[in-house]
Design a protein around this motif. Structure first.
Motif, mmCIF file in Angstrom:
data_model
loop_
_atom_site.group_PDB
_atom_site.id
_atom_site.type_symbol
_atom_site.label_atom_id
_atom_site.label_comp_id
_atom_site.label_asym_id
_atom_site.label_seq_id
_atom_site.Cartn_x
_atom_site.Cartn_y
_atom_site.Cartn_z
ATOM 1 N N ARG A 43 0.845 -1.206 0.000
ATOM 2 C CA ARG A 43 0.000 0.000 0.000
ATOM 3 C C ARG A 43 0.875 1.249 0.000
ATOM 4 O O ARG A 43 1.977 1.249 0.548
ATOM 5 N N TYR A 44 0.326 2.312 -0.611
ATOM 6 C CA TYR A 44 1.051 3.584 -0.660
ATOM 7 C C TYR A 44 0.090 4.713 -0.305
ATOM 8 O O TYR A 44 -1.041 4.747 -0.799
ATOM 9 N N SER A 63 4.279 -1.784 -8.259
ATOM 10 C CA SER A 63 2.837 -2.090 -8.170
ATOM 11 C C SER A 63 2.414 -2.087 -6.714
ATOM 12 O O SER A 63 3.047 -2.747 -5.886
ATOM 13 N N PHE A 64 1.333 -1.390 -6.426
ATOM 14 C CA PHE A 64 0.731 -1.437 -5.092
ATOM 15 C C PHE A 64 -0.694 -1.958 -5.255
ATOM 16 O O PHE A 64 -1.358 -1.655 -6.244
ATOM 17 N N PHE A 210 3.726 2.218 2.657
ATOM 18 C CA PHE A 210 4.762 3.249 2.525
ATOM 19 C C PHE A 210 4.045 4.591 2.426
ATOM 20 O O PHE A 210 3.112 4.756 1.631
ATOM 21 N N VAL A 211 4.469 5.547 3.267
ATOM 22 C CA VAL A 211 3.816 6.865 3.302
ATOM 23 C C VAL A 211 4.845 7.932 2.950
ATOM 24 O O VAL A 211 5.971 7.912 3.481
ATOM 25 N N TYR A 212 4.477 8.846 2.058
ATOM 26 C CA TYR A 212 5.355 9.990 1.761
ATOM 27 C C TYR A 212 4.618 11.287 2.091
ATOM 28 O O TYR A 212 3.515 11.521 1.582
ATOM 29 N N PHE A 213 5.237 12.109 2.941
ATOM 30 C CA PHE A 213 4.669 13.406 3.317
ATOM 31 C C PHE A 213 5.434 14.534 2.634
ATOM 32 O O PHE A 213 6.654 14.646 2.814
ATOM 33 N N ASP A 214 4.725 15.369 1.915
ATOM 34 C CA ASP A 214 5.344 16.560 1.321
ATOM 35 C C ASP A 214 4.532 17.789 1.725
ATOM 36 O O ASP A 214 3.806 18.367 0.911
ATOM 37 N N LYS A 252 3.007 2.278 14.197
ATOM 38 C CA LYS A 252 2.178 1.273 13.516
ATOM 39 C C LYS A 252 3.002 0.302 12.689
ATOM 40 O O LYS A 252 2.496 -0.683 12.167
ATOM 41 N N GLY A 253 4.274 0.670 12.430
ATOM 42 C CA GLY A 253 5.133 -0.191 11.620
ATOM 43 C C GLY A 253 5.174 0.195 10.152
ATOM 44 O O GLY A 253 5.767 -0.514 9.333
ATOM 45 N N ALA A 254 4.561 1.346 9.798
ATOM 46 C CA ALA A 254 4.607 1.810 8.408
ATOM 47 C C ALA A 254 6.000 2.350 8.095
ATOM 48 O O ALA A 254 6.740 2.729 9.001
#
Ligand SMILES: C[S@@+](CC[C@H](N)C(=O)[O-])C[C@H]1O[C@@H](n2cnc3c(N)ncnc32)[C@H](O)[C@@H]1O
Length: 310
Positions: A43-44, A63-64, A210-214, A252-254
């Motif tokens: 997941r993204y 691929s997610f 996987f999380v990306y913050f901008d 959470k482990g992300a």
């Protein structure tokens, strides 16, 4: 999971967006969590999606199973929703605007721009952002048209909620790239699109994400502050809220990555991010950036990339 080269569609941002991350994509790709390659991340999430440069580039390569994008800018989120649900009609509407634009001389083009802008500002207050309607498609076509032809490719509303950017005088702007819109639409079919604060991704994120913050930049100095993506802006209190949320997702482990401007470019003693993220990995990478308010001075400055895994 790494994608098979043959099936990778070309996808690029369909809007020009202030703070767009195209120039930093290589730096981000070099710092991906290894679990992506190993197929353990399925997941993204990108909760400050803007023009989505990284979201699209990442999905060209990996691929997610599910993605989630979020932004507080309602008009932007409406446009993503239209691309997801009604790309054919959108391309039709945008194509009409583009043909009209191309058929005119320079002063006719400018006149058309201001007509479309007026129409956009007239219709905007009547839009029900909660419920999909044909008006959404017309509005999204105007948003893309205005964004591609306005000064500096900004999408900015003032305190009254009006789009007030002047005409851009571009020689040959790309307005309707239907292949790109169709490819983005296909990706959005497996993407949850959310309007609102970045914390709304809370329930989506788990240990396989996987999380990306901008987030909006912390201003380099008083005059360079660009906080007009929305009527509300993004204060230091919001930056601290984001630090706390980063920690919550870490627990959470992300796998989490965040980028921001480095305040030490201007003031070596400003250790705001070094202090708040002291127990995570902080890297500094060079970037080109407008460094004063009138945009005349550009320079190399450092950008921060912070991760909870490197
Ligand atoms: C630096 S831009 C993101 C640019 C994007 N990465 C790109 O490549 O175009 C920051 C975005 O955060 C959004 N934003 C501002 N405050 C927010 C909040 N509280 N929650 C979610 N999004 C927010 C703005 O509307 C803007 O689109």
């Amino acid at each position: 999971m790494k994608k098979d080269q043959k099936i990778v569609p070309d996808m690029r941002p369909f809007l020009k967006w202030a703070g767009g991350k195209t120039q930093l994509l290589n730096e981000f790709h070099q710092r991906l969590p290894e679990e992506i390659l190993a197929g353990k991340i399925t997941r993204y999430a990108e909760p400050f999606i803007g023009g989505g440069a990284f979201f699209l580039s990442l999905n060209r390569n990996y691929s997610f199973e599910r993605c989630m994008i979020c932004d507080v800018n309602e008009e932007l989120i409406l446009t993503y929703n239209v691309i997801k649900k009604a790309v054919k009609q959108l391309i039709e509407n945008l194509g009409i605007l583009e043909s009209e634009y191309r058929s005119k001389d320079e002063s006719g083009k400018e006149l058309l721009y201001y007509e479309v802008r007026d129409e956009f500002n007239r219709k905007l207050p009547q839009i029900n952002f909660q419920r999909f309607s044909p008006e959404w498609t017309e509005l999204a076509a105007r948003i893309i048209f205005l964004n591609r032809t306005c000064f500096n490719g900004l999408f900015r509303v003032n305190q009254k909620g009006e789009f007030n950017v002047p005409y851009g005088k571009y020689k040959n702007p790309e307005i309707c790239n239907s292949d790109n819109l169709n490819n983005v639409s296909a990706l959005l079919k497996t993407t949850r699109i959310v309007s609102g604060d970045f914390t709304k991704c809370r329930t989506f994120v788990d240990k396989t994400t996987f999380v990306y913050f901008d987030p909006p930049y912390r201003p380099l100095n008083q005059t360079s502050s660009f906080t007009s993506y929305t009527k509300s802006g993004f204060s230091d209190t919001d930056q601290v809220r984001l630090v706390e949320f980063f920690r919550e997702l870490d627990r959470k482990g992300a796998k989490v990555m965040l980028s921001n401007s480095d305040p030490r470019n201007q003031d070596p003693n400003d250790t705001f991010f070094d202090d708040h993220f002291s127990d995570f990995t902080i890297e500094r990478v060079p970037a080109n950036r407008v460094i004063n308010s009138n945009g005349a001075r550009r320079g190399k400055i450092n950008e921060l990339i912070i991760t909870n895994y490197l």
